[in-house]
Scaffold this motif. Structure first.
Motif, PDB file in Angstrom:
ATOM      1  N   SER A  41      14.950  -2.035  23.180  1.00 51.50           N
ATOM      2  CA  SER A  41      14.404  -2.563  24.558  1.00 51.50           C
ATOM      3  C   SER A  41      13.195  -1.804  25.423  1.00 51.50           C
ATOM      4  O   SER A  41      12.302  -2.149  25.680  1.00 51.50           O
ATOM      5  CB  SER A  41      15.049  -3.885  24.797  1.00 51.50           C
ATOM      6  N   ASP A  42      13.999  -0.611  25.961  1.00 56.10           N
ATOM      7  CA  ASP A  42      13.034  -0.233  27.054  1.00 56.10           C
ATOM      8  C   ASP A  42      11.970   0.452  26.134  1.00 56.10           C
ATOM      9  O   ASP A  42      10.849   0.328  26.735  1.00 56.10           O
ATOM     10  CB  ASP A  42      14.114   0.932  27.461  1.00 56.10           C
ATOM     11  N   ALA A  43      12.125   0.812  25.074  1.00 56.41           N
ATOM     12  CA  ALA A  43      11.066   1.684  24.044  1.00 56.41           C
ATOM     13  C   ALA A  43       9.843   0.284  23.877  1.00 56.41           C
ATOM     14  O   ALA A  43       8.730   0.298  23.615  1.00 56.41           O
ATOM     15  CB  ALA A  43      11.491   1.801  23.138  1.00 56.41           C
ATOM     16  N   LYS A  44      10.361  -1.064  23.426  1.00 54.42           N
ATOM     17  CA  LYS A  44       9.626  -2.012  22.929  1.00 54.42           C
ATOM     18  C   LYS A  44       9.011  -2.577  23.385  1.00 54.42           C
ATOM     19  O   LYS A  44       7.499  -2.197  23.428  1.00 54.42           O
ATOM     20  CB  LYS A  44      11.007  -3.191  22.632  1.00 54.42           C
ATOM     21  N   LYS A  45       9.159  -2.467  25.783  1.00 55.25           N
ATOM     22  CA  LYS A  45       8.054  -3.305  26.581  1.00 55.25           C
ATOM     23  C   LYS A  45       7.288  -2.043  26.645  1.00 55.25           C
ATOM     24  O   LYS A  45       6.311  -1.982  26.551  1.00 55.25           O
ATOM     25  CB  LYS A  45       9.401  -3.160  27.624  1.00 55.25           C
ATOM     26  N   TYR A  46       8.279  -0.148  25.966  1.00 55.03           N
ATOM     27  CA  TYR A  46       7.095   0.799  26.829  1.00 55.03           C
ATOM     28  C   TYR A  46       5.324   0.615  25.397  1.00 55.03           C
ATOM     29  O   TYR A  46       4.216   0.445  25.804  1.00 55.03           O
ATOM     30  CB  TYR A  46       7.600   2.262  26.952  1.00 55.03           C
ATOM     31  N   LEU A  47       6.118   0.432  24.718  1.00 57.68           N
ATOM     32  CA  LEU A  47       5.282   0.522  23.511  1.00 57.68           C
ATOM     33  C   LEU A  47       4.263   0.007  23.439  1.00 57.68           C
ATOM     34  O   LEU A  47       3.242  -0.404  22.854  1.00 57.68           O
ATOM     35  CB  LEU A  47       6.524   0.428  21.863  1.00 57.68           C
ATOM     36  N   PHE A  48       4.821  -1.991  23.616  1.00 57.10           N
ATOM     37  CA  PHE A  48       4.277  -3.324  23.993  1.00 57.10           C
ATOM     38  C   PHE A  48       2.736  -3.005  24.356  1.00 57.10           C
ATOM     39  O   PHE A  48       1.781  -3.565  24.137  1.00 57.10           O
ATOM     40  CB  PHE A  48       4.593  -4.179  23.648  1.00 57.10           C
ATOM     41  N   ASN A  49       2.915  -2.219  25.690  1.00 55.28           N
ATOM     42  CA  ASN A  49       1.786  -1.910  26.656  1.00 55.28           C
ATOM     43  C   ASN A  49       1.396  -0.828  26.119  1.00 55.28           C
ATOM     44  O   ASN A  49      -0.245  -1.185  26.469  1.00 55.28           O
ATOM     45  CB  ASN A  49       2.868  -1.640  27.977  1.00 55.28           C
ATOM     46  N   GLU A  50       1.682   0.192  25.234  1.00 54.70           N
ATOM     47  CA  GLU A  50       0.654   0.627  24.887  1.00 54.70           C
ATOM     48  C   GLU A  50      -0.611   0.475  23.345  1.00 54.70           C
ATOM     49  O   GLU A  50      -1.407   0.206  24.139  1.00 54.70           O
ATOM     50  CB  GLU A  50       1.624   1.923  24.669  1.00 54.70           C
ATOM     51  N   PHE A  51       0.246  -0.527  23.222  1.00 56.48           N
ATOM     52  CA  PHE A  51      -0.419  -0.848  21.780  1.00 56.48           C
ATOM     53  C   PHE A  51      -1.128  -2.414  23.267  1.00 56.48           C
ATOM     54  O   PHE A  51      -2.710  -2.513  22.255  1.00 56.48           O
ATOM     55  CB  PHE A  51       0.238  -2.324  21.844  1.00 56.48           C
ATOM     56  N   MET A  52      -1.328  -2.818  23.433  1.00 54.14           N
ATOM     57  CA  MET A  52      -2.119  -3.428  24.707  1.00 54.14           C
ATOM     58  C   MET A  52      -3.503  -2.597  25.044  1.00 54.14           C
ATOM     59  O   MET A  52      -4.678  -3.380  25.070  1.00 54.14           O
ATOM     60  CB  MET A  52      -1.061  -4.526  25.750  1.00 54.14           C
ATOM     61  N   LYS A  53      -3.303  -1.478  25.856  1.00 57.30           N
ATOM     62  CA  LYS A  53      -3.865  -1.226  26.141  1.00 57.30           C
ATOM     63  C   LYS A  53      -4.945  -1.030  25.125  1.00 57.30           C
ATOM     64  O   LYS A  53      -6.182  -0.590  25.654  1.00 57.30           O
ATOM     65  CB  LYS A  53      -3.321   0.550  27.133  1.00 57.30           C
ATOM     66  N   ARG A  54      -4.563  -0.054  23.523  1.00 59.11           N
ATOM     67  CA  ARG A  54      -5.590  -0.400  22.695  1.00 59.11           C
ATOM     68  C   ARG A  54      -6.192  -0.804  22.572  1.00 59.11           C
ATOM     69  O   ARG A  54      -7.423  -1.095  21.375  1.00 59.11           O
ATOM     70  CB  ARG A  54      -4.519   1.250  22.205  1.00 59.11           C
ATOM     71  N   PHE A  55      -5.514  -2.012  22.422  1.00 63.95           N
ATOM     72  CA  PHE A  55      -6.478  -3.705  21.468  1.00 63.95           C
ATOM     73  C   PHE A  55      -7.396  -4.012  22.346  1.00 63.95           C
ATOM     74  O   PHE A  55      -8.568  -4.578  21.728  1.00 63.95           O
ATOM     75  CB  PHE A  55      -5.048  -4.644  21.259  1.00 63.95           C
ATOM     76  N   GLU A  56      -7.065  -3.538  24.060  1.00 65.88           N
ATOM     77  CA  GLU A  56      -8.593  -4.167  24.455  1.00 65.88           C
ATOM     78  C   GLU A  56      -9.505  -2.783  25.116  1.00 65.88           C
ATOM     79  O   GLU A  56     -10.366  -3.752  25.246  1.00 65.88           O
ATOM     80  CB  GLU A  56      -7.251  -4.612  26.077  1.00 65.88           C
ATOM     81  N   LYS A  57      -9.058  -1.919  24.301  1.00 67.61           N
ATOM     82  CA  LYS A  57     -10.059  -0.912  24.563  1.00 67.61           C
ATOM     83  C   LYS A  57     -11.013  -1.240  22.981  1.00 67.61           C
ATOM     84  O   LYS A  57     -12.411  -0.748  23.270  1.00 67.61           O
ATOM     85  CB  LYS A  57      -9.824   0.570  23.850  1.00 67.61           C
ATOM     86  N   ASN A  58     -10.218  -1.993  22.106  1.00 65.06           N
ATOM     87  CA  ASN A  58     -10.994  -2.182  20.518  1.00 65.06           C
ATOM     88  C   ASN A  58     -11.997  -0.677  19.951  1.00 65.06           C
ATOM     89  O   ASN A  58     -12.762  -0.786  19.518  1.00 65.06           O
ATOM     90  CB  ASN A  58     -12.809  -3.345  21.150  1.00 65.06           C
ATOM     91  N   SER A  59     -10.881  -0.446  20.396  1.00 59.54           N
ATOM     92  CA  SER A  59     -11.239   1.395  19.423  1.00 59.54           C
ATOM     93  C   SER A  59     -10.844   0.806  17.793  1.00 59.54           C
ATOM     94  O   SER A  59     -10.265   0.119  16.918  1.00 59.54           O
ATOM     95  CB  SER A  59      -9.563   2.175  19.637  1.00 59.54           C
ATOM     96  N   PHE A  60     -11.992   1.720  17.451  1.00 64.88           N
ATOM     97  CA  PHE A  60     -12.649   1.274  16.033  1.00 64.88           C
ATOM     98  C   PHE A  60     -11.012   2.641  15.437  1.00 64.88           C
ATOM     99  O   PHE A  60     -10.951   3.761  15.383  1.00 64.88           O
ATOM    100  CB  PHE A  60     -13.525   1.317  15.624  1.00 64.88           C
ATOM    101  N   ASP A  61     -10.655   2.148  13.951  1.00 64.25           N
ATOM    102  CA  ASP A  61     -10.029   3.192  13.495  1.00 64.25           C
ATOM    103  C   ASP A  61      -9.117   3.652  14.039  1.00 64.25           C
ATOM    104  O   ASP A  61      -8.431   4.649  14.039  1.00 64.25           O
ATOM    105  CB  ASP A  61     -10.718   3.866  12.715  1.00 64.25           C
ATOM    106  N   ASP A  62      -7.853   2.763  15.424  1.00 61.85           N
ATOM    107  CA  ASP A  62      -6.984   3.313  15.430  1.00 61.85           C
ATOM    108  C   ASP A  62      -5.651   3.776  14.735  1.00 61.85           C
ATOM    109  O   ASP A  62      -4.725   2.798  14.558  1.00 61.85           O
ATOM    110  CB  ASP A  62      -6.991   3.045  17.180  1.00 61.85           C
ATOM    111  N   VAL A  63      -5.334   4.811  14.228  1.00 60.90           N
ATOM    112  CA  VAL A  63      -4.554   5.076  13.252  1.00 60.90           C
ATOM    113  C   VAL A  63      -3.184   5.102  14.961  1.00 60.90           C
ATOM    114  O   VAL A  63      -1.939   4.204  13.858  1.00 60.90           O
ATOM    115  CB  VAL A  63      -4.385   6.426  12.724  1.00 60.90           C
ATOM    116  N   VAL A  64      -2.957   5.555  15.368  1.00 65.74           N
ATOM    117  CA  VAL A  64      -1.285   5.128  15.906  1.00 65.74           C
ATOM    118  C   VAL A  64      -1.732   3.366  16.539  1.00 65.74           C
ATOM    119  O   VAL A  64       0.657   3.137  16.556  1.00 65.74           O
ATOM    120  CB  VAL A  64      -1.553   5.475  17.542  1.00 65.74           C
TER     121      VAL A  64
END
Length: 204
Positions: free
Chosen positions: A46-69
């Motif tokens: 669960s600790d990893a899940k929270k961190y990974l979702f926060n990282e996902f949201m940071k990248r999603f909000e940047k609206n980066s194109f073709d973000d493989v990560v």
């Protein structure tokens, strides 16, 4: 160093603090490295899940194109049953120029929502070739349903290569492992006789 030793060492030395490093490693990860990363994340839970979702949201909000990560993140998070992803996944389809991203996103949606409409969309890629087709075949096996099985069986009896048939057979096996009573649908299908011989050990 053995894979298990690598995982154990990272967990002992870094613990949850390893997650930012693991995300950076995803950028250029080969298959073996990615498997080690996902094994570590699974153990951290669960600790990893929270961190990974926060990282996902940071990248999603940047609206980066073709973000493989981001594709790696949705694969891991959907396996961790992170339903918070669902509202963002379909919007991700507009964030990639490479069509190979589409089956990966649809697979995550299928895994999290269990909605068979995503099987219908994935099936549209079965007439493609190469990676796009392979990704769709594997993604359809994520949810064990009559619909997905029929798509794969129908494709199996078309004029395709031995390697394509082998991949479809592998996905059919995965479906049957998850829902064994679908074996009756295999037997009734025109491809059933040929496939049943290969799956004889499962049919006993």
């Amino acid at each position: 160093m053995k894979r298990e030793d690598v995982i154990q060492r990272i967990l002992e030395e870094k613990g949850v603090n390893a997650i930012p490093i693991l995300i950076d490693m995803m950028e250029d990860a080969d298959t073996e490295t990615y498997e080690i990363i996902t094994d570590i994340i699974d153990i951290l839970g669960s600790d990893a899940k929270k961190y990974l979702f926060n990282e996902f949201m940071k990248r999603f909000e940047k609206n980066s194109f073709d973000d493989v990560v981001m594709l790696y993140l949705i694969d891991v998070l959907s396996n961790l049953e992170c339903k918070e992803l669902i509202p963002y996944l379909e919007r991700m389809l507009n964030m990639y120029s490479d069509e190979r991203a589409f089956p990966l996103i649809l697979e995550a949606l299928l895994r999290l929502t269990k909605d068979e409409k995503y099987i219908d969309i994935l099936a549209t890629f079965l007439d493609d070739t190469g990676d796009l087709q392979e990704l769709a075949i594997m993604a359809i096996s994520e949810l064990p349903t009559q619909k997905g099985l029929k798509y794969l069986l129908d494709k199996y009896i078309t004029n395709i290569s031995k390697s394509e048939k082998a991949l479809i057979l592998d996905s059919i096996q995965k479906i049957l492992f998850k829902k064994r009573d679908l074996i009756n649908d295999v037997k009734k299908h025109p491809a059933g006789e040929e496939i049943s011989e290969m799956l004889e050990w499962m049919l006993k």
